[in-house]
Design a protein around this motif. Sequence first.
Motif, PDB file in Angstrom:
ATOM      1  N   VAL A  93      52.120   5.518  95.899  1.00 22.03           N
ATOM      2  CA  VAL A  93      52.051   4.079  95.612  1.00 22.03           C
ATOM      3  C   VAL A  93      50.575   3.736  95.411  1.00 22.03           C
ATOM      4  N   LEU A  94      50.280   3.228  94.219  1.00 25.47           N
ATOM      5  CA  LEU A  94      48.887   3.026  93.825  1.00 25.47           C
ATOM      6  C   LEU A  94      48.417   1.610  94.166  1.00 25.47           C
ATOM      7  N   PHE A  95      47.333   1.496  94.930  1.00 22.68           N
ATOM      8  CA  PHE A  95      46.710   0.196  95.213  1.00 22.68           C
ATOM      9  C   PHE A  95      45.385   0.156  94.468  1.00 22.68           C
ATOM     10  N   GLN A  96      45.409  -0.464  93.321  1.00 22.79           N
ATOM     11  CA  GLN A  96      44.204  -0.565  92.493  1.00 22.79           C
ATOM     12  C   GLN A  96      43.486  -1.845  92.892  1.00 22.79           C
ATOM     13  N   LEU A 109      58.641  -2.533  94.423  1.00 21.99           N
ATOM     14  CA  LEU A 109      58.020  -1.316  93.911  1.00 21.99           C
ATOM     15  C   LEU A 109      58.447  -1.102  92.457  1.00 21.99           C
ATOM     16  N   SER A 117      48.526  -2.136  86.442  1.00 21.59           N
ATOM     17  CA  SER A 117      48.150  -2.496  87.816  1.00 21.59           C
ATOM     18  C   SER A 117      47.549  -3.893  87.882  1.00 21.59           C
ATOM     19  N   ILE A 177      49.371  -6.681  90.417  1.00 21.69           N
ATOM     20  CA  ILE A 177      48.688  -7.354  91.527  1.00 21.69           C
ATOM     21  C   ILE A 177      49.008  -8.849  91.520  1.00 21.69           C
ATOM     22  N   LYS A 221      53.966  -3.442  93.757  1.00 19.13           N
ATOM     23  CA  LYS A 221      53.232  -2.190  93.929  1.00 19.13           C
ATOM     24  C   LYS A 221      53.733  -1.159  92.924  1.00 19.13           C
ATOM     25  N   ILE A 222      52.814  -0.308  92.517  1.00 19.17           N
ATOM     26  CA  ILE A 222      53.082   0.706  91.503  1.00 19.17           C
ATOM     27  C   ILE A 222      53.362   2.062  92.161  1.00 19.17           C
ATOM     28  N   VAL A 223      54.509   2.651  91.847  1.00 24.59           N
ATOM     29  CA  VAL A 223      54.785   4.024  92.296  1.00 24.59           C
ATOM     30  C   VAL A 223      54.572   4.943  91.091  1.00 24.59           C
ATOM     31  N   LEU A 224      53.643   5.868  91.248  1.00 27.10           N
ATOM     32  CA  LEU A 224      53.217   6.689  90.117  1.00 27.10           C
ATOM     33  C   LEU A 224      54.019   7.986  90.057  1.00 27.10           C
TER      34      LEU A 224
END
Lengths: 321, 321
Positions: free
Chosen positions: A93-96, B61, B82, B86, B91-94
């Motif tokens: 899970v990416l937190f940019q 997600l 992203s 925000i 949230k982004i799951v890569l």
Amino acid sequence: MTNLKEVARKAGVSPSTVSRVINNHPYVNEEKRNRVLQVIEEINYIPNINAIHLKKGKTNLIGVVIPFSNHPYFSQLIQGISEEAIKLNKKIVLFQTSYDNDQEIDALEMLKLKQLDALIICSRNISLNIIEQYVEYGPISIFEDITHSKLRTTYIDHYKAFYTALNHLYEHGHRNISCAINRKNSTSSLLRIAAYKDFCKEKSLTFNKKMIYENYVLLEDGYILAKDLNKSPTPPSAIIVSGDNTAAGLLLSINNDAKEHLSIIGFENHKISEMLNLTTIEIPLINIGKSLFNQLYDNNITHHFFETKLIKRNSVKNINC
Amino acid sequence: MTNLKEVARKAGVSPSTVSRVINNHPYVNEEKRNRVLQVIEEINYIPNINAIHLKKGKTNLIGVVIPFSNHPYFSQLIQGISEEAIKLNKKIVLFQTSYDNDQEIDALEMLKLKQLDALIICSRNISLNIIEQYVEYGPISIFEDITHSKLRTTYIDHYKAFYTALNHLYEHGHRNISCAINRKNSTSSLLRIAAYKDFCKEKSLTFNKKMIYENYVLLEDGYILAKDLNKSPTPPSAIIVSGDNTAAGLLLSINNDAKEHLSIIGFENHKISEMLNLTTIEIPLINIGKSLFNQLYDNNITHHFFETKLIKRNSVKNINC
């Protein structure tokens, strides 16, 4: 005890493929399915339902805190983290964050609320004190030049790396050396500046704050840096740029004559520095990403050190002292 | 109806900050907290518990399928996705797939199991038929040059973009034109090759498969491409390279004399092409990433088209026909 990962290894497939075969999911390649079933029979593997239950409460989601995605420094870390995550069938899970405290705390709060199993912090803005308070909720690894009692760290020796670069320039006769860094208060920048100060003292060189150029990070920042260097009343004969991207931008922004009079050392050893014949300090970012992920599964708090390496190329010239 | 997002907008903070203020979380900046509380009082906002309950079952997600992280093409898409995520506190799951079918299906299966609310596919290997079967479980957007009844698409006109590049070279007198692509069977490559074939036919040029160089994607691939072009019995006077990264690598691998005799057009318009004065076809990747995310929340299946643009610089020369 035989487990799913062993079946995967023996069958030469990923754990997720084994899981899909067991759960009878569609879209498993027939040949892979047969190989998995054969291994299961051979080693008499019985999927351990207890183990699966024990795992409940796990999300298999690992948070990754990075400021930006579109910079090779961070995209290489993500690449390495993701390559290892796939092997354990974990998702990233990416937190940019753009270094926004709120976003960083969001990641920590999700760990607290068990929405993440663990957290990797590639770069941060909030203080270590705050991060520490969350380790009770799950393992946290951080790419930072510290050995910390609560945080798992993967680190390089920023001080030594910078000192090595300075020394290389000194040995080539340079006495008027500048450096370009990114955020001046980051842990790595503070260590680099400390190395620079100490080096000047040791070699009896004048330390001048104006020789430190701040907030250079992108390729195009190299163009601005070239302009800024031009404005200096005492232009340096050499510069250390703490990122190949900006160093490459600088090299591409100056003409051949200027290249003869300005030695440049980059950092990281991205492909661009190889193409441009740029001397640099190698930082093994993909392997660091892999370490940050894998140490989440170490039984204890661990600290993994990676060596940096001076890669000598063509952008450092001799000058007469 | 007043909602949390409106409060956030009026207070000039992120929705997650409002959420933290309401839930009395620590680490909200005092000034921001006061601003949020003031807005809540002003507009008499009552957090809607029903809305919160309705939202249960949502994970917040969003899955993102990409083959690699460490390539500017994909890291720019992630950056754009992203930035928008925000804003909605998603949230982004890569899913970094390396074009492995298993990994792509993993993402789709997580959508099915409600572990993800929606899915963005930046590039794929599995067939569209398989992807289609999952739209019943949640919205799926895909960066692909199609208008599809079930999938939300953001797309550019690959055919036209390539044709424009060919025409630009033709107008400068080039008749012996090569092209370098990545995966030959990807949707974009197929459209590019189609444009190339049609162009040759229209202009009565010989179409020769050997003029198409395959599997070039990295900066360092440009070096290999330079060598490969050298081996050709009839070296082209111009080449279209469907990625600035490789085009830049090519440009950096040839000497000034060779540059005079080889015109180059890149694709994407990364910063490196600006630095190298490389003519290119701009693809607005960050905005495409934003669109891929935002269209997940369109009420209907939507198709967002983005224009590409020829950016004329210095890497295309006139030759005598």
